[in-house]
Write a protein that holds these residues in place. Sequence first.
Motif, PDB file in Angstrom:
ATOM      1  N   CYS A 543       0.828  -1.198   0.000  1.00  0.00           N
ATOM      2  CA  CYS A 543       0.000   0.000   0.000  1.00  0.00           C
ATOM      3  C   CYS A 543       0.870   1.259   0.000  1.00  0.00           C
ATOM      4  O   CYS A 543       0.545   2.256  -0.657  1.00  0.00           O
ATOM      5  N   GLU A 544       2.007   1.216   0.731  1.00  0.00           N
ATOM      6  CA  GLU A 544       2.891   2.385   0.802  1.00  0.00           C
ATOM      7  C   GLU A 544       3.488   2.718  -0.571  1.00  0.00           C
ATOM      8  O   GLU A 544       3.723   3.893  -0.878  1.00  0.00           O
ATOM      9  N   TYR A 546       2.036   2.114  -3.589  1.00  0.00           N
ATOM     10  CA  TYR A 546       0.986   2.783  -4.347  1.00  0.00           C
ATOM     11  C   TYR A 546       0.774   4.213  -3.840  1.00  0.00           C
ATOM     12  O   TYR A 546       0.540   5.142  -4.616  1.00  0.00           O
ATOM     13  N   SER A 547       0.875   4.365  -2.529  1.00  0.00           N
ATOM     14  CA  SER A 547       0.651   5.684  -1.930  1.00  0.00           C
ATOM     15  C   SER A 547       1.625   6.718  -2.492  1.00  0.00           C
ATOM     16  O   SER A 547       1.253   7.861  -2.762  1.00  0.00           O
ATOM     17  N   ARG A 551       0.379   9.914  -4.541  1.00  0.00           N
ATOM     18  CA  ARG A 551       0.686  11.250  -4.017  1.00  0.00           C
ATOM     19  C   ARG A 551       1.305  12.130  -5.113  1.00  0.00           C
ATOM     20  O   ARG A 551       1.001  13.321  -5.228  1.00  0.00           O
ATOM     21  N   PRO A 576      -6.735  -0.192   0.264  1.00  0.00           N
ATOM     22  CA  PRO A 576      -6.265   1.176   0.548  1.00  0.00           C
ATOM     23  C   PRO A 576      -6.323   1.468   2.044  1.00  0.00           C
ATOM     24  O   PRO A 576      -7.234   0.993   2.740  1.00  0.00           O
ATOM     25  N   VAL A 579      -4.215   6.710   4.471  1.00  0.00           N
ATOM     26  CA  VAL A 579      -3.372   7.665   3.740  1.00  0.00           C
ATOM     27  C   VAL A 579      -3.846   7.785   2.296  1.00  0.00           C
ATOM     28  O   VAL A 579      -3.955   8.893   1.739  1.00  0.00           O
ATOM     29  N   ILE A 580      -4.137   6.641   1.664  1.00  0.00           N
ATOM     30  CA  ILE A 580      -4.609   6.652   0.274  1.00  0.00           C
ATOM     31  C   ILE A 580      -5.919   7.425   0.165  1.00  0.00           C
ATOM     32  O   ILE A 580      -6.082   8.299  -0.702  1.00  0.00           O
ATOM     33  N   LEU A 583      -5.375  11.116   0.481  1.00  0.00           N
ATOM     34  CA  LEU A 583      -4.836  11.747  -0.729  1.00  0.00           C
ATOM     35  C   LEU A 583      -5.946  11.997  -1.752  1.00  0.00           C
ATOM     36  O   LEU A 583      -5.999  13.060  -2.388  1.00  0.00           O
TER      37      LEU A 583
END
Length: 912
Positions: A543-544, A546-547, A551, A576, A579-580, A583
């Motif tokens: 996930c990080e 993709y984040s 971003r 997600p 954070v996702i 954003l």
Amino acid sequence: MTPVPHCPPVGGAAGTGAGAPPIAGAHSGALSPPPPSASRIHLPRLSPPPSLSSSSTPASSTSPFPSPAASALHPSDEALSSMSPREHTSLLSRQRCWRSARDLFDRLRALPGYAPNPIHYAVVLRHLARARRWAELRRVWVGMELPPSNPAYAALADALAKAGLARGALLLLRHMRARGVAPDEVSMNTFVRALKDQGRYADAFALFRNWCDGRFEVDFLDLDSITIDPDGPMQFLLADICHDKFAAAGGPVIDECPRKPNLVATYNTMIDLFGKAGRLKDALDMLLDMPSQGVMPDTYTFNTLINIFGLSGNMAQAEALFANMVVRGINPDTKTYNVMMTVFASIGDLDGVLKYYRQIGKAGLHMDAVSYRIVLQALCERKMVCEAEDVIEGILNSGGSVHEQSLPVVMKMYVNLGLLDEANTFFEKHCRGKRVSSKNFAAIIDAFAVMGLWEEAEHIFFSRRGDGYKSDIMEYNVMAKAYGLAKQYDRVSSLLDSMEESGVSPDECTYNSLIQMFSVGGFPQRAKKLLGKMKDAGFQPKCETYSAVIRSYSRHCLVPEVIDLFNEMKSSGVEPNIVIYGLLIDMFAETGNIKEALHCCNLLEESGISPNLVILTSLIKAYSKYNRWKEAQDLYSRMKNMDGGPDTIASNAMLNLYGNLGMVTEAKEIFDSLRRNSNADSVSYTTMACLYKGMGLLSESIKVACELQKSGLLSDCVSYNAVMACYLAKGNLRGCAELVQEMVAANIPPDASTFGMIFSLLQNGHVSAAEVLQLESAYNDGKSSAKQAIVAFLFSIAGMHAAALEICEQLLRPGWTIDACAYNVCFKVYASCGKVEKAFSLFMRMNDLGLKPDTVTCIHLATCYGKPGVSEGLRTNGLLEYRTDELVPSHNALVAYIETGRNNVALQLVKK
């Protein structure tokens, strides 16, 4: 003491030694040199340790006779027959390889009258397990003429644990239980150590407690869950346990009787176990219990205790234990001093480290690699270059070499101090061509990378390694980091090509680092392309990952691309996180898409995640775009009931919304709350000042602006402009000029709004319309010197002559080309300051450059003519040929023409 300057590195000058290639792109002057040490610590120069007897002097390879040592390890059968079983055990233990131990054991078993000995089996099993000769080990185990006993179990368990096969070692406990062999103290101690090293402290305590109570229970260890590879080395133990003869026995009965440990090794193990488990009092109680059991502590006992107390922060107890050790007559060894040095190094006490470092020599001992490594680490962290180099020289003089783990430490010291020539010399002498592990080589590259020295990092990366050593993925990852920190993104492609040519495949860390690099660097397309390659290589992006890409896209408000990535992530099975969603919601809020922002918030809550303050703030921003204050107010009230309450960003968003709608009362309530809690920032003050000014509450606006100026929160052009607007409303020319001066000093360039206010201020009767018009035209035309000229003009009319002169001196530097407007401003500044000769000299330069006098020039000439004593000064210096009686009427006429608007006539007079 007198400060000591930096010493050159050992074995070479301070610069790059002859024949040593310099680091590519070295920036030796990029960083300031290290400050001189306040005092020089004189470290002891110890004599080298005595050489080892036979090992240091190899036997002549031409000798036809075996060395005495070789003969002693391989005696004849006659000599073996005359030895005792104890001597046989000693001879087996001293064998240098598993093969010689096995062959010797076979010879012993073939001797007439040889009685099977369990200790001999234990020694051979240890040799085979340490060498990982599992087939041979099984052959010896199956062929044992005696049932396995404690010595065999202990030896095999110890070897397996040290080989990283702790599960197999613990499986031996089941085998012992099945055979009815109760652990003796040695084997119990071995199994406790294995559990301790695995971090299974509770199980280790239970095993020891049961053994002391006379019980042999293994059920609490859950040994049935231990999975052994069917093709692994210890599989035969399972088959042995399930043998019919064991099953028929139904579990042998083991005599149970309480025991007390009587070996110092057992106490040492338990003290270490208590220490690692954080039970320091129990560890100390074990020490106090030893004399009552007739067991005397040894050096290892105290080393262990000092270590566990020192590293737990109990320095007083560690030093007391060291003193008690000496009182008991137990001589500290080098490891003892190393432990004390480690303890003091852990709290950053350099004096303590050096104290025990010096005592090693005083005690007649010799530093080992650990001693040098500890003291070098401490000195390098303090950037004590000369002292560190003294230690390095001592290492070399003793016939040793700098420990591999110390290499990146020393390099980092040099690099952080900007001593790149010294770093290069050290690298050439101690690292190039040496067998440095990839981990430490990567750490050396990283020392340059974090300082932005990518060229130097690249030089290290491509340096020649020791035989058989090639760059691995860790070094490639650090080099990619170096390129990323230095924003050398184009070089990453060639790095990846180099990886492919070297047969090194990118790992998950490589892809994550590169994706993060390109995302932060503003290259979302390249980051997304790498994301696809990462998936093609068989890695599942987290996930990080993709984040980072989302971003990057959302920062540019590329909505379709963000939505595609979001859907791709979900289809890949990656859920997600907050954070996702944050954003996405913030992106939709920035683009004013309230519907999509709310939809994402609903998806967030459906996934079981509650919106946090950041997400609610984004929604408030979205509502603000359409002045929907009621919905925003409801969200803000919801935030008040959350932990921490609304932050400054959320409060400012509400302030801005209320300000746009002219809701003064509601805005004031939030602003007062921010001020009470000391949370108001420049945005809060600026918004409130603008709101008051817009509502015609000028006194309130000025009050807030003055408070903002005194608060020290003026940090950007917007906040300065807000305060300036209040000064402008009052017509405070000097205040506006001083604000602009603060901006220039703080390296905050005035923006279009700032210059607009300056022009408004100038038009309020301070100067002629012609001067303002010329300044505005130069600004609108984008003249290179227009902004500086306007600021100098403002300073001049505000009476800030020194500041105005400073700008003019910059404009008139040799080699600079300025326009007529800037010349006119400089003319005015010099005239206003009474520097008339300089002003007329500038006028003559304008004529020489073909810049014809215009209306503004005439105005400034009139100013110059009006200065007392000007005529005499000009005549004396020969700048003008007019007589005094001609000059005054000319000046009077010039002023009259300008005042009546007859500028053309004035110009003709100037030309005459």
